[in-house]
Design a protein around this motif. Structure first.
Motif, PDB file in Angstrom:
ATOM      1  N   SER A  71       0.817  -1.221   0.000  1.00  0.00           N
ATOM      2  CA  SER A  71       0.000   0.000   0.000  1.00  0.00           C
ATOM      3  C   SER A  71       0.848   1.268   0.000  1.00  0.00           C
ATOM      4  O   SER A  71       0.409   2.302  -0.492  1.00  0.00           O
ATOM      5  CB  SER A  71      -0.971   0.012   1.189  1.00  0.00           C
ATOM      6  OG  SER A  71      -0.282  -0.011   2.415  1.00  0.00           O
ATOM      7  N   LEU A  72       2.057   1.204   0.524  1.00  0.00           N
ATOM      8  CA  LEU A  72       2.909   2.390   0.587  1.00  0.00           C
ATOM      9  C   LEU A  72       4.140   2.291  -0.322  1.00  0.00           C
ATOM     10  O   LEU A  72       5.072   3.076  -0.196  1.00  0.00           O
ATOM     11  CB  LEU A  72       3.345   2.652   2.039  1.00  0.00           C
ATOM     12  CG  LEU A  72       2.216   3.087   2.973  1.00  0.00           C
ATOM     13  CD1 LEU A  72       2.720   3.203   4.411  1.00  0.00           C
ATOM     14  CD2 LEU A  72       1.592   4.398   2.518  1.00  0.00           C
ATOM     15  N   ARG A  73       4.114   1.350  -1.264  1.00  0.00           N
ATOM     16  CA  ARG A  73       5.263   1.144  -2.155  1.00  0.00           C
ATOM     17  C   ARG A  73       5.643   2.420  -2.906  1.00  0.00           C
ATOM     18  O   ARG A  73       6.808   2.792  -2.967  1.00  0.00           O
ATOM     19  CB  ARG A  73       4.989   0.016  -3.144  1.00  0.00           C
ATOM     20  CG  ARG A  73       6.151  -0.225  -4.102  1.00  0.00           C
ATOM     21  CD  ARG A  73       5.939  -1.349  -5.112  1.00  0.00           C
ATOM     22  NE  ARG A  73       4.568  -1.539  -5.486  1.00  0.00           N
ATOM     23  CZ  ARG A  73       3.868  -2.687  -5.291  1.00  0.00           C
ATOM     24  NH1 ARG A  73       4.456  -3.715  -4.744  1.00  0.00           N
ATOM     25  NH2 ARG A  73       2.628  -2.796  -5.662  1.00  0.00           N
ATOM     26  N   GLU A  74       4.647   3.129  -3.458  1.00  0.00           N
ATOM     27  CA  GLU A  74       4.945   4.350  -4.217  1.00  0.00           C
ATOM     28  C   GLU A  74       5.560   5.429  -3.329  1.00  0.00           C
ATOM     29  O   GLU A  74       6.435   6.167  -3.768  1.00  0.00           O
ATOM     30  CB  GLU A  74       3.686   4.895  -4.878  1.00  0.00           C
ATOM     31  CG  GLU A  74       3.149   4.014  -5.989  1.00  0.00           C
ATOM     32  CD  GLU A  74       1.817   4.530  -6.493  1.00  0.00           C
ATOM     33  OE1 GLU A  74       1.789   5.037  -7.628  1.00  0.00           O
ATOM     34  OE2 GLU A  74       0.832   4.438  -5.741  1.00  0.00           O
ATOM     35  N   VAL A  75       5.109   5.507  -2.093  1.00  0.00           N
ATOM     36  CA  VAL A  75       5.674   6.490  -1.163  1.00  0.00           C
ATOM     37  C   VAL A  75       7.084   6.071  -0.763  1.00  0.00           C
ATOM     38  O   VAL A  75       7.979   6.912  -0.678  1.00  0.00           O
ATOM     39  CB  VAL A  75       4.765   6.664   0.083  1.00  0.00           C
ATOM     40  CG1 VAL A  75       5.390   7.635   1.061  1.00  0.00           C
ATOM     41  CG2 VAL A  75       3.380   7.128  -0.321  1.00  0.00           C
ATOM     42  N   ALA A  76       7.291   4.783  -0.545  1.00  0.00           N
ATOM     43  CA  ALA A  76       8.621   4.292  -0.169  1.00  0.00           C
ATOM     44  C   ALA A  76       9.647   4.606  -1.249  1.00  0.00           C
ATOM     45  O   ALA A  76      10.831   4.805  -0.949  1.00  0.00           O
ATOM     46  CB  ALA A  76       8.568   2.787   0.098  1.00  0.00           C
ATOM     47  N   ASP A  77       9.192   4.702  -2.489  1.00  0.00           N
ATOM     48  CA  ASP A  77      10.097   4.983  -3.607  1.00  0.00           C
ATOM     49  C   ASP A  77      10.407   6.471  -3.773  1.00  0.00           C
ATOM     50  O   ASP A  77      11.264   6.834  -4.581  1.00  0.00           O
ATOM     51  CB  ASP A  77       9.506   4.448  -4.915  1.00  0.00           C
ATOM     52  CG  ASP A  77       9.502   2.924  -4.968  1.00  0.00           C
ATOM     53  OD1 ASP A  77      10.267   2.289  -4.206  1.00  0.00           O
ATOM     54  OD2 ASP A  77       8.736   2.364  -5.774  1.00  0.00           O
ATOM     55  N   LEU A  78       9.716   7.335  -3.037  1.00  0.00           N
ATOM     56  CA  LEU A  78       9.991   8.772  -3.133  1.00  0.00           C
ATOM     57  C   LEU A  78      11.378   9.078  -2.566  1.00  0.00           C
ATOM     58  O   LEU A  78      11.851   8.371  -1.656  1.00  0.00           O
ATOM     59  CB  LEU A  78       8.953   9.575  -2.334  1.00  0.00           C
ATOM     60  CG  LEU A  78       7.527   9.600  -2.847  1.00  0.00           C
ATOM     61  CD1 LEU A  78       6.615  10.303  -1.842  1.00  0.00           C
ATOM     62  CD2 LEU A  78       7.440  10.282  -4.213  1.00  0.00           C
ATOM     63  N   PRO A  79      12.014  10.143  -3.052  1.00  0.00           N
ATOM     64  CA  PRO A  79      13.293  10.540  -2.443  1.00  0.00           C
ATOM     65  C   PRO A  79      13.088  10.887  -0.962  1.00  0.00           C
ATOM     66  O   PRO A  79      12.054  11.457  -0.595  1.00  0.00           O
ATOM     67  CB  PRO A  79      13.690  11.797  -3.228  1.00  0.00           C
ATOM     68  CG  PRO A  79      12.866  11.787  -4.470  1.00  0.00           C
ATOM     69  CD  PRO A  79      11.618  11.009  -4.161  1.00  0.00           C
ATOM     70  N   LYS A  80      14.065  10.524  -0.148  1.00  0.00           N
ATOM     71  CA  LYS A  80      13.985  10.822   1.282  1.00  0.00           C
ATOM     72  C   LYS A  80      14.255  12.313   1.496  1.00  0.00           C
ATOM     73  O   LYS A  80      15.262  12.835   1.016  1.00  0.00           O
ATOM     74  CB  LYS A  80      15.013   9.998   2.050  1.00  0.00           C
ATOM     75  CG  LYS A  80      14.965  10.204   3.543  1.00  0.00           C
ATOM     76  CD  LYS A  80      15.994   9.356   4.245  1.00  0.00           C
ATOM     77  CE  LYS A  80      15.928   9.631   5.740  1.00  0.00           C
ATOM     78  NZ  LYS A  80      16.959   8.918   6.459  1.00  0.00           N
ATOM     79  N   PRO A  81      13.350  13.004   2.194  1.00  0.00           N
ATOM     80  CA  PRO A  81      13.614  14.416   2.496  1.00  0.00           C
ATOM     81  C   PRO A  81      14.908  14.554   3.290  1.00  0.00           C
ATOM     82  O   PRO A  81      15.258  13.689   4.090  1.00  0.00           O
ATOM     83  CB  PRO A  81      12.406  14.831   3.336  1.00  0.00           C
ATOM     84  CG  PRO A  81      11.323  13.869   2.950  1.00  0.00           C
ATOM     85  CD  PRO A  81      12.044  12.573   2.693  1.00  0.00           C
ATOM     86  N   THR A  82      15.603  15.657   3.053  1.00  0.00           N
ATOM     87  CA  THR A  82      16.906  15.853   3.695  1.00  0.00           C
ATOM     88  C   THR A  82      16.816  16.622   5.010  1.00  0.00           C
ATOM     89  O   THR A  82      17.634  16.424   5.902  1.00  0.00           O
ATOM     90  CB  THR A  82      17.860  16.592   2.741  1.00  0.00           C
ATOM     91  OG1 THR A  82      17.236  17.807   2.318  1.00  0.00           O
ATOM     92  CG2 THR A  82      18.177  15.734   1.521  1.00  0.00           C
ATOM     93  N   THR A  83      15.832  17.523   5.120  1.00  0.00           N
ATOM     94  CA  THR A  83      15.639  18.297   6.351  1.00  0.00           C
ATOM     95  C   THR A  83      14.150  18.521   6.565  1.00  0.00           C
ATOM     96  O   THR A  83      13.352  18.423   5.626  1.00  0.00           O
ATOM     97  CB  THR A  83      16.318  19.683   6.265  1.00  0.00           C
ATOM     98  OG1 THR A  83      15.719  20.437   5.205  1.00  0.00           O
ATOM     99  CG2 THR A  83      17.820  19.558   6.030  1.00  0.00           C
ATOM    100  N   LEU A  84      13.786  18.838   7.795  1.00  0.00           N
ATOM    101  CA  LEU A  84      12.372  19.082   8.102  1.00  0.00           C
ATOM    102  C   LEU A  84      11.858  20.394   7.512  1.00  0.00           C
ATOM    103  O   LEU A  84      10.651  20.584   7.407  1.00  0.00           O
ATOM    104  CB  LEU A  84      12.151  19.064   9.619  1.00  0.00           C
ATOM    105  CG  LEU A  84      12.361  17.703  10.286  1.00  0.00           C
ATOM    106  CD1 LEU A  84      12.249  17.834  11.802  1.00  0.00           C
ATOM    107  CD2 LEU A  84      11.371  16.680   9.755  1.00  0.00           C
ATOM    108  N   ASP A  85      12.766  21.285   7.143  1.00  0.00           N
ATOM    109  CA  ASP A  85      12.352  22.554   6.541  1.00  0.00           C
ATOM    110  C   ASP A  85      12.631  22.606   5.037  1.00  0.00           C
ATOM    111  O   ASP A  85      12.627  23.668   4.421  1.00  0.00           O
ATOM    112  CB  ASP A  85      13.004  23.740   7.247  1.00  0.00           C
ATOM    113  CG  ASP A  85      14.518  23.744   7.153  1.00  0.00           C
ATOM    114  OD1 ASP A  85      15.102  22.749   6.651  1.00  0.00           O
ATOM    115  OD2 ASP A  85      15.130  24.737   7.587  1.00  0.00           O
ATOM    116  N   GLN A  86      12.837  21.435   4.451  1.00  0.00           N
ATOM    117  CA  GLN A  86      13.110  21.353   3.016  1.00  0.00           C
ATOM    118  C   GLN A  86      11.929  21.882   2.204  1.00  0.00           C
ATOM    119  O   GLN A  86      10.772  21.556   2.480  1.00  0.00           O
ATOM    120  CB  GLN A  86      13.390  19.901   2.619  1.00  0.00           C
ATOM    121  CG  GLN A  86      13.661  19.692   1.150  1.00  0.00           C
ATOM    122  CD  GLN A  86      13.938  18.230   0.815  1.00  0.00           C
ATOM    123  OE1 GLN A  86      14.175  17.407   1.690  1.00  0.00           O
ATOM    124  NE2 GLN A  86      13.893  17.914  -0.470  1.00  0.00           N
TER     125      GLN A  86
END
Length: 180
Positions: A71-86
């Motif tokens: 169910s979250l495969r597409e989200v898991a494939d997103l780039p990981k954010p680098t900072t909380l204020d990105q």
């Protein structure tokens, strides 16, 4: 109403509120959206990006749960954010489009959860790399609470900018029940 049903209601509320917030934000110029208004994440655009970043971080963690891999495969494939204020998107149109996409993933994910899934302890590392082991249901509750907290900030910033988003209460999402 079981815990999963409450989370489904919160997922629906999240989608409804984000639609209202982004519609209201669309009434402002790019300059007004990016203006530092003294909020923790500076601007309306900064705060909306923070909500998206935090949601992405949490959903990527949730995707490690064995029952959520699909169910979250597409989200898991997103780039990981680098900072909380990105600032993932500096354009509210593209941000809104991605937000709508993510909100549908959230609804689909919650629909696939079982009560047993919610009892699992999830092991993860926070943004500082510190390991944690917490009950999945408590983390899901935090996920929705975090969104609500920061959307409240955005609604205040929008109000200060002269834009009223209207009713924001969860109450309108709570179904009417027959008298007992």
């Amino acid at each position: 109403m079981g815990l999963k049903d409450h989370f489904a209601m919160l997922a629906s509320y999240n989608q409804w509120m984000n639609s209202k917030v982004y519609e209201a934000a669309g009434q402002l110029s790019a300059t007004d959206l990016a203006k530092d208004r003294g909020a923790f994440f500076g601007s309306i655009l900064g705060t909306l990006n923070h909500i998206l970043v935090a949601d992405t971080i949490w959903l990527k963690r949730f995707a490690t749960h064995p029952s959520c891999v699909v169910s979250l495969r597409e989200v898991a494939d997103l780039p990981k954010p680098t900072t909380l204020d990105q600032i993932v998107f500096d354009d509210v149109g593209r941000l809104s489009e991605h937000r709508r996409w993510l909100d549908q993933r959230i609804i689909d994910w919650v629909a696939e959860l079982s009560d047993g899934d919610l009892d699992v302890v999830l092991s993860y590392r926070n943004s500082k790399g510190i390991p944690a082991n917490k009950r999945y249901s408590s983390l899901v509750l935090h996920f929705f609470n975090h969104q609500t907290h920061h959307r409240g900030q955005v609604s205040t910033l929008l109000s200060q900018a002269g834009v009223d988003i209207g009713v924001t209460d969860l109450m309108v999402q709570i179904p009417e029940e027959p008298e007992v």
